[in-house]
Design an enzyme around this catalytic site. Structure first.
Site, short mmCIF file in Angstrom:
data_model
loop_
_atom_site.label_atom_id
_atom_site.label_comp_id
_atom_site.label_asym_id
_atom_site.label_seq_id
_atom_site.Cartn_x
_atom_site.Cartn_y
_atom_site.Cartn_z
N GLY A 255 -20.65 -0.98 -46.18
CA GLY A 255 -20.55 -2.36 -46.62
C GLY A 255 -19.36 -3.04 -45.99
CG HIS A 256 -19.53 -6.64 -44.91
ND1 HIS A 256 -20.13 -7.86 -44.70
CD2 HIS A 256 -20.18 -5.76 -44.12
CE1 HIS A 256 -21.11 -7.72 -43.80
NE2 HIS A 256 -21.16 -6.45 -43.44
#
Length: 408
Positions: A255-256
């Protein structure tokens, strides 16, 4: 305490994975919501070993029952085709609105089956006629006189569902369930005061567009803890008008990362304060502890603590970007900006997969102030490479061992 259990099957829900059971769920909800039980709790039961297909549905409050438990032991799935939402609000799937004292828990699964939306996303298919920029969210929590939970909901300005929406909630919670493959954000908490997310697992493919794990906006006193989140976007994102947000004991990746922002895109006055991120592990994420704001914005982000974080091959372990833009470097430099101050990074360690492990890219007009780096040890994950820091108009102090060396 007395409990009254209502099985959705008794109201006609068919757990075969193909028949639409949304009307049956709504009947069960209305039955529970409209009756008060003295010194007790009403329980809506979703039985195990069965799969319930739900079309978009809204569970409205306020309810006479002071506390409602939504016990999910089976599977709840969304329609795959975006055509299901034709003529409906494409921002909603399952919505709880104006409800207080809601406790959603269980060992079951909520599956947004978002690939129908991913396959027509503008990000991945920009030339596709009728492509969508965003998609449904699995859950939403908002705080006003109401609570809106959208379990795999379509909710956003671009018209794609979000899985769960909690809107206008108070003293409510989501625990133990597994949420997967939302077409967009899995859990949206907005306009809510007092909400707990505990021991949940949220997963979606790393390549899936805009599938944030949890997004928080216009909310206060939110606790996210003891959870595992790995998606195609932020594990947790914190939007505008938020205060007293506590994130702890979370495993993030892919993810980020955990992001405050982006904020101020419309030139609005941003108000974000008292954010605590503690004991989080980031594995293979594009970012770790991130704050991102648009130059056109105003207002402030203040009183932020990132503490006891571990990074395993993260591209940007520590990053402030006060010049955030859809296309890097494409936005004109402005004299406005969201003020970022009093941000503490304490006891952070691990590896960076890029050369720059600490990025403090602050506005030339509205500088970042009151930054504190304390006990930081970040190394390159690439053999023979050294990590470094990069600063633009960032002001603060360093205490103890800080590696790479600070650039204040």
């Amino acid at each position: 305490m007395k409990s009254e259990v209502v099985d959705v099957s008794d109201f006609g829900a068919v757990g075969d994975g193909t028949a639409d059971s949304s009307k049956a769920f709504l009947k069960a909800w209305n039955f529970v919501c409209s009756r008060e039980i003295e010194n007790g709790v009403r329980v809506i039961f979703v039985p195990e070993n069965r799969t319930f297909l739900l079309h978009p549905v809204t569970f409205n409050g306020p309810c006479k029952a002071k506390e409602i438990k939504f016990l999910i032991m089976g599977r709840i799935i969304s329609p795959v085709s975006p055509k299901t939402w034709e003529g409906l609000d494409q921002a909603k799937w399952l919505t709880f609105y104006k409800v207080s004292g809601l406790k959603i828990k269980g060992s079951g699964e909520i599956n947004g089956r978002g690939w129908g939306w991913w396959n027509q996303s503008c990000r991945d298919h920009p030339r596709l006629e009728g492509c969508t920029s965003l998609a449904p969210t699995v859950s939403r929590f908002f705080d006003s006189p109401s609570l809106l939970i959208t379990i795999v909901v379509l909710f956003n300005v671009s018209g794609e569902p979000q899985a769960m929406i909690f809107e206008s909630c108070k003293t409510s919670s989501l625990s133990q369930v597994r949420l997967i493959n939302s077409s967009q954000t899995h859990v949206l908490i907005r306009g809510t005061d007092g909400f707990i997310v505990d021991h949940v697992k949220i997963t979606a493919p790393e390549t899936s567009p805009n599938t944030d794990g949890i997004h928080i906006s216009s909310a206060s006193n939110i606790f996210i803890r003891n959870s595992i989140i790995g998606t195609g976007d932020d594990c947790v994102s914190i939007g505008d008008h938020t205060t007293n947000i506590h994130i702890s004991h979370v495993k993030c990746g892919p993810g980020h990362g955990i992001s405050i922002g982006s904020l101020g895109r419309s030139g609005n006055f941003v108000q974000v304060q008292n954010i605590r991120v503690n004991t989080v592990t980031f594995k293979g994420t594009t970012n770790g502890a991130r704050i991102k704001t648009w130059q056109v914005g105003k207002g402030y982000v203040r009183g932020v603590m990132f503490e006891n974080l571990f990074f395993n091959s993260v591209k940007n372990p520590i990053i402030i970007d006060q010049n955030y833009c859809n296309v890097r470097g494409a936005c004109k430099e402005l004299e406005t900006g969201v003020q970022i101050r009093d941000v503490v990074y304490r006891n952070l360690w691990g590896t960076s997969s890029t050369e720059v492990a600490i990025t403090l890219n602050c506005s030339r007009s509205v500088s970042c102030t009151g930054l504190l780096l304390q006990s930081i040890m970040l190394k390159s994950s690439i053999t023979g490479k050294n990590a470094r820091s990069s600063c633009i108009n960032a002001h603060g102090a360093a205490i103890g061992v800080v590696q790479p060396a600070p650039c204040f």
